[in-house]
Design a protein around this motif. Structure first.
Motif, mmCIF file in Angstrom:
data_model
loop_
_atom_site.group_PDB
_atom_site.id
_atom_site.type_symbol
_atom_site.label_atom_id
_atom_site.label_comp_id
_atom_site.label_asym_id
_atom_site.label_seq_id
_atom_site.Cartn_x
_atom_site.Cartn_y
_atom_site.Cartn_z
ATOM 1 N N VAL A 657 1.055 -1.129 0.282
ATOM 2 C CA VAL A 657 -0.023 -0.032 0.543
ATOM 3 C C VAL A 657 0.444 1.758 -0.107
ATOM 4 C CG1 VAL A 657 -1.929 -1.353 1.423
ATOM 5 C CG2 VAL A 657 0.189 -0.063 2.705
ATOM 6 N N THR A 658 1.679 1.251 0.043
ATOM 7 C CA THR A 658 3.015 2.533 -0.699
ATOM 8 C C THR A 658 2.087 3.481 -1.710
ATOM 9 O OG1 THR A 658 4.585 0.750 0.450
ATOM 10 C CG2 THR A 658 5.282 3.095 -0.716
ATOM 11 N N HIS A 659 2.328 2.139 -2.394
ATOM 12 C CA HIS A 659 1.709 3.451 -3.791
ATOM 13 C C HIS A 659 -0.536 2.804 -3.666
ATOM 14 C CE1 HIS A 659 5.661 3.708 -4.399
ATOM 15 N NE2 HIS A 659 5.297 4.980 -5.625
ATOM 16 N N ALA A 660 -1.112 3.634 -4.452
ATOM 17 C CA ALA A 660 -2.162 3.346 -4.779
ATOM 18 C C ALA A 660 -2.926 3.392 -3.497
ATOM 19 C CB ALA A 660 -2.572 2.221 -5.667
ATOM 20 N N ARG A 661 -2.674 4.535 -2.568
ATOM 21 C CA ARG A 661 -2.970 3.890 -1.053
ATOM 22 C C ARG A 661 -4.905 3.852 -1.034
ATOM 23 N NH1 ARG A 661 -0.384 7.579 3.567
ATOM 24 N NH2 ARG A 661 1.421 5.763 3.002
ATOM 25 N N GLY A 662 -5.144 4.829 -2.017
ATOM 26 C CA GLY A 662 -5.793 5.822 -1.191
ATOM 27 C C GLY A 662 -7.418 4.328 -1.762
ATOM 28 N N SER A 663 -6.949 3.690 -3.222
ATOM 29 C CA SER A 663 -8.132 2.744 -3.705
ATOM 30 C C SER A 663 -7.530 0.895 -2.715
ATOM 31 C CB SER A 663 -7.078 1.938 -5.163
ATOM 32 O OG SER A 663 -5.903 1.673 -5.066
ATOM 33 N N ILE A 664 -6.717 0.928 -2.038
ATOM 34 C CA ILE A 664 -6.180 -0.270 -1.646
ATOM 35 C C ILE A 664 -7.556 0.034 -0.030
ATOM 36 C CG2 ILE A 664 -5.206 -1.866 0.099
ATOM 37 C CD1 ILE A 664 -4.885 -3.108 -2.902
ATOM 38 N N ILE A 665 -6.756 1.142 0.431
ATOM 39 C CA ILE A 665 -7.798 0.790 1.868
ATOM 40 C C ILE A 665 -8.414 1.554 1.992
ATOM 41 C CG2 ILE A 665 -8.029 2.602 3.756
ATOM 42 C CD1 ILE A 665 -5.358 1.129 3.744
ATOM 43 N N GLY A 666 -9.454 2.360 0.817
ATOM 44 C CA GLY A 666 -10.642 2.315 0.444
ATOM 45 C C GLY A 666 -11.836 1.028 0.497
ATOM 46 N N SER A 667 -10.858 0.270 -0.920
ATOM 47 C CA SER A 667 -11.114 -1.008 -0.738
ATOM 48 C C SER A 667 -11.842 -1.637 0.462
ATOM 49 C CB SER A 667 -11.144 -1.565 -1.511
ATOM 50 O OG SER A 667 -10.621 -1.128 -3.186
ATOM 51 N N LEU A 668 -10.965 -1.762 1.290
ATOM 52 C CA LEU A 668 -10.872 -2.312 2.515
ATOM 53 C C LEU A 668 -12.218 -1.950 3.483
ATOM 54 C CD1 LEU A 668 -6.891 -3.429 3.738
ATOM 55 C CD2 LEU A 668 -8.713 -5.079 3.146
ATOM 56 N N GLU A 669 -11.678 -0.901 3.491
ATOM 57 C CA GLU A 669 -12.947 -0.020 4.503
ATOM 58 C C GLU A 669 -14.420 -0.859 4.324
ATOM 59 O OE1 GLU A 669 -12.121 3.701 4.567
ATOM 60 O OE2 GLU A 669 -10.543 3.653 6.166
ATOM 61 N N PHE A 670 -14.704 -0.462 2.510
ATOM 62 C CA PHE A 670 -15.646 -1.466 1.903
ATOM 63 C C PHE A 670 -16.085 -2.294 2.529
ATOM 64 C CE2 PHE A 670 -17.609 -3.531 -1.577
ATOM 65 C CZ PHE A 670 -19.133 -2.809 -0.905
ATOM 66 N N CYS A 671 -14.986 -3.839 2.401
ATOM 67 C CA CYS A 671 -15.293 -4.829 2.782
ATOM 68 C C CYS A 671 -15.630 -5.101 3.785
ATOM 69 C CB CYS A 671 -13.566 -5.661 2.308
ATOM 70 S SG CYS A 671 -13.919 -7.278 1.843
ATOM 71 N N VAL A 672 -14.791 -4.792 4.867
ATOM 72 C CA VAL A 672 -14.973 -4.593 5.985
ATOM 73 C C VAL A 672 -16.064 -3.737 6.966
ATOM 74 C CG1 VAL A 672 -12.515 -5.259 6.813
ATOM 75 C CG2 VAL A 672 -13.885 -2.485 7.177
#
Length: 802
Positions: A657-672
């Motif tokens: 998540v060093t790059h594209a932080r927004g998409s990875i973090i946002g995707s995880l928040e949506f999932c959980v």
């Protein structure tokens, strides 16, 4: 009367030579030998020996009795030599009884030897009529007890007249006696008030609840005799005191030694079976001097069917190379021993463990390298209990590479049966192992707990388990009920739990037979055997139970998958109609799926139109979210053998998540949050191209090399990951190679990604802190297909508290 030699009337002579001349010129042999049955009397007496030529009476006769030739036939006056015929067992037994009678009456005749006797034994060799295994106790001198001359009895003695220790020398000596010296009777002679037996009984009774390992040879001897004390206690009943148990143990030990001789000596068995050899037991009473002859072992008929050719210690020495392997440990270059040979290795190892004489050594560096390079080739797979008091390699005296061990609480397939069965299929199918041993143990906590649960809930409605432990105990109650049915009403909790240990061993064996087609095929072909056993915590001894009583019946079973795997295989896809899955349950599914993938037995992929429709119309409810690498060699759904709808997957180069932080973090928040997924995993993999590139970039920067001026997104990604490579290099030290740094950086990067996720999302952090979501890391091995589970980040606790 001059010229005559008077021979006393009271004695019978073996041979005499009569010299003289016949009457009235009648010819007579100058030397006539008369047999031992003739009694010679002084000349002038009317009766002369039968067979004397006519005319001899009244003729002067001189009788010479040379010391080296003529000896009295009576007991105690004639030594046996190799010139004498064999003595039948019945006749030898009669000699022992008569000798003991004279000893008790205080009228021994074998009290002195002559020069001639000793010379005969030297010149002509021995031919003892009986071999005796006696106790070394100074109060039980075997030759005196039986009033025997030198040459009569072949005597073997040790403390306790046992073969528990030094059995190779004892059995070898007996085989020499019956084979070379032609003795036909073997007697095992115990005695009352035997110090070794009384000591072993005391030790056994004292240490039943507090067993201790043998630290001296004497400890080993007493521990080895524990089985005798155990049998004696069982025979005498629970109310018998120590004195009565020990007294009975003397007799038990006599038959135990006889049984040992029959079990481990082919020569003795063949001699007994043919009727040429007789082996009997006896006990010498120190108080009366009488010997109580007890006859044959009650187990003789069964033991004559044994096919063991050598005692354990001899086999241990002769098969050392086979047991330990060509390279000092068993590796892929060694041939798998037959099931019966592998079982014998377990028996030998446990024998050494009980005796306090282990032979397993610490592995050397060459041994460890051999195990890595040549691979493993265990001779036995053991399903054992996780109990710390039952360390399998220790109690079987085995080295690394010899046992393939799977363990859980209760050595059961009730839970995690898919992984247990799959592991055994891998061991026997891929590694060539030919023996499976299911080993329970006494005082098993899981069985005792399940027994308590069963007794507490008799007659009550079945409650849904509130934890995994309660589920394990509840599922074991079926085993307890079966044990209860076998024992009948009135059995105590302790008796029920003790019997349930044995029942549980057979239940696990039956499960393997019923639900594994590969194992059944191997067993039907005779390539693999399945045996059971119970390890006795009190004595250290393993009780080998043999096959399940239902072995043959279950070989015809048609089951091909354990119940949990069948259920998983037939389950519908996950949708929002399903409740959120507990993190532990999701992790279990991931592990089992990876096991199936590694064993080449995937179940997923049967995805029909109804499943697609359900996912489309009802919605998804993945049980796990995975942050993985985009590498094409790591297909996540295949690696974990899952169906569509099971995994919520995010992938990029380097699982970062060093790059594209927004998409990875946002995707995880949506999932959980929206999908209510409770288990999140960050998965790296070996030989990762992104990590290797980052490592090279880091090392160049350490040398002062500047990045290219027109560096693009890739160079930015690698530069961003260079800190991970730097952390790995710092952990390894300045002498680490580029490959070593890159290899370690894979797991460092997994933890770094987990830490970044926790730091970057307060919502996600709150869910982890409350226990609603669990975050773990893992590394996929491209070579083996296996996933290494790393667990939580070492920094998680500090991040959550900051």
């Amino acid at each position: 009367m001059s010229g005559y030699t008077s021979l006393p009337l009271s004695k019978t002579y073996q041979a005499v030579t009569v010299q003289g001349a016949g009457q009235a010129g009648q010819a007579m042999s100058p030397r006539v030998s008369y047999p031992i049955s003739h009694s010679f009397v002084a000349p002038g007496v009317a009766s002369m020996p039968a067979g004397v030529p006519a005319g001899v009476p009244g003729v002067p006769v001189s009788v010479r009795v040379p010391t080296s030739v003529i000896q009295a036939q009576g007991p105690g006056t004639k030594v046996r030599t190799s010139q004498d015929p064999q003595v039948p067992p019945g006749e030898a037994m009669k000699m022992l009884r008569e000798g003991n009678r004279r000893f008790v009456q205080g009228k021994p005749v074998a009290t002195r030897t002559s020069n001639g006797m000793r010379l005969e034994l030297v010149d002509q060799g021995q031919a003892p009529h009986t071999a005796v295994i006696g106790c070394a106790d100074s109060r039980a001198p075997v030759e005196s007890i039986f009033d025997a001359l030198p040459g009569d009895i072949f005597v073997l003695r040790n403390a306790g007249n046992t073969c528990t220790h030094a059995e190779g020398s004892m059995i070898g000596s007996l085989e020499f006696c019956i084979g070379k010296l032609k003795s036909r009777l073997v007697v095992v002679l115990g005695h009352t008030k035997c110090g070794a037996i009384y000591g072993a009984t005391k030790t056994y009774l004292a240490k039943k609840s507090d067993p201790a390992a043998a630290t001296t040879a004497l400890d080993g001897l007493l521990s080895g005799l524990a089985v005798v004390a155990e049998k004696a206690e069982y025979d005498m009943g629970p109310m018998a005191d120590e004195e009565f148990v020990a007294a009975h143990a003397v007799k038990v030990n006599v038959f135990h030694t006889i049984d040992y001789l029959l079990q481990y000596s082919r020569a003795i068995r063949e001699g007994v079976a043919s009727g040429n050899i007789e082996i009997q037991g006896a006990v010498y009473d120190l108080s009366t001097g009488l010997v109580d002859f007890m006859g044959r072992s009650p187990r003789q008929a069964d033991l004559l069917k044994s096919d063991v050719a050598l005692p354990p210690t001899v086999v241990m020495m002769s098969n050392a190379a086979v047991r330990r392997g060509k390279l000092g440990v068993r590796t892929g270059v060694d041939v798998a021993p037959a099931p019966e040979e592998a079982l014998d290795l377990l028996m030998q190892g446990n024998y050494r463990y009980v005796a306090g004489e282990p032979t397993s050594n610490a592995t050397s560096s060459p041994m460890r390298k051999a195990l890595v390079k040549k691979g493993q080739a265990p001779h036995t797979a053991v399903v054992g209990c996780a109990d710390s008091r039952a360390p399998l390699e220790t109690l079987f005296d085995m080295m690394p590479g010899e046992l393939f061990v799977v363990r859980n609480a209760g050595n059961t397939a009730t839970h995690a049966e898919g992984s247990m069965v799959g592991s055994l299929e891998f061991c026997c199918g891929k590694l060539g192992t030919r023996l499976i041993m299911v080993l329970g143990h006494t005082q098993c906590g899981a069985i005792v707990g399940a027994t308590g649960t069963y007794l507490a809930n008799i007659g009550k409605p079945q409650m849904k388990p509130g934890s995994a432990l309660e589920g394990l105990l509840a599922d074991l109650t079926g085993t307890i009920k079966k044990a209860s049915d076998e024992l009948g009403p009135g059995a105590s909790k302790e008796e029920l739990a003790a019997h349930a240990v044995k029942v549980n061993v057979f239940e696990t064996m039956n499960f393997l037979l019923q639900y594994s087609e590969p194992l059944r095929q191997l067993m039907s072909a005779g390539k693999v055997d399945l045996q059971g056993g119970i390890y006795h915590l009190e004595t250290g001894r393993v009780e080998f139970l043999g096959r399940s009583p239902k072995h043959q019946e279950l070989l015809a079973s048609k089951g091909s998958l354990p119940p949990s795997m069948q259920k998983e295989m037939t389950r519908a896809v996950r949708t929002t109609d399903d409740k959120p899955m507990e993190p532990e349950a999701a992790l279990k599914l991931m592990k089992e799926g990876n096991d199936r993938y590694c064993h080449g037995k995937p179940m997923a992929g049967k995805f029909d139109s109804e499943m697609r429709k359900a996912l489309s119309t009802i919605g998804q409810a993945p049980h796990t979210a995975v942050v993985g690498c985009a590498d094409s060699r790591v297909p996540l759904e295949l690696v974990f053998d899952v169906l569509p709808g099971d995994l919520f997957v995010m992938r990029n180069a380097g699982n970062t998540v060093t790059h594209a932080r927004g998409s990875i973090i946002g995707s995880l928040e949506f999932c959980v949050t929206a999908l209510r997924t409770r288990f999140v995993m960050v998965l790296g993999h070996t030989n990762c191209g992104a990590i290797k590139g980052a490592t090279a970039t880091y090392l160049k920067s350490k040398k002062g090399e500047a990045p290219a001026k027109d560096s693009g997104a890739l160079e930015g990604l690698l530069a961003g990951l260079s800190s991970v490579a730097g952390d790995a290099a710092a952990q390894l030290g300045p002498s680490a190679s580029e490959k070593e740094i890159a290899d370690l950086a894979v797991s460092v990067n997994v933890f770094n990604t987990m830490d970044t996720i926790l730091k970057s999302s307060s919502d996600f952090r709150d869910k982890v802190r409350s226990g609603d979501v669990q975050l773990q890391g893992a590394v996929y091995d491209l070579n083996t297909g296996r996933v290494e589970w790393l667990g939580q980040s070492p920094k998680q606790a500090s991040i959550l508290s900051s």
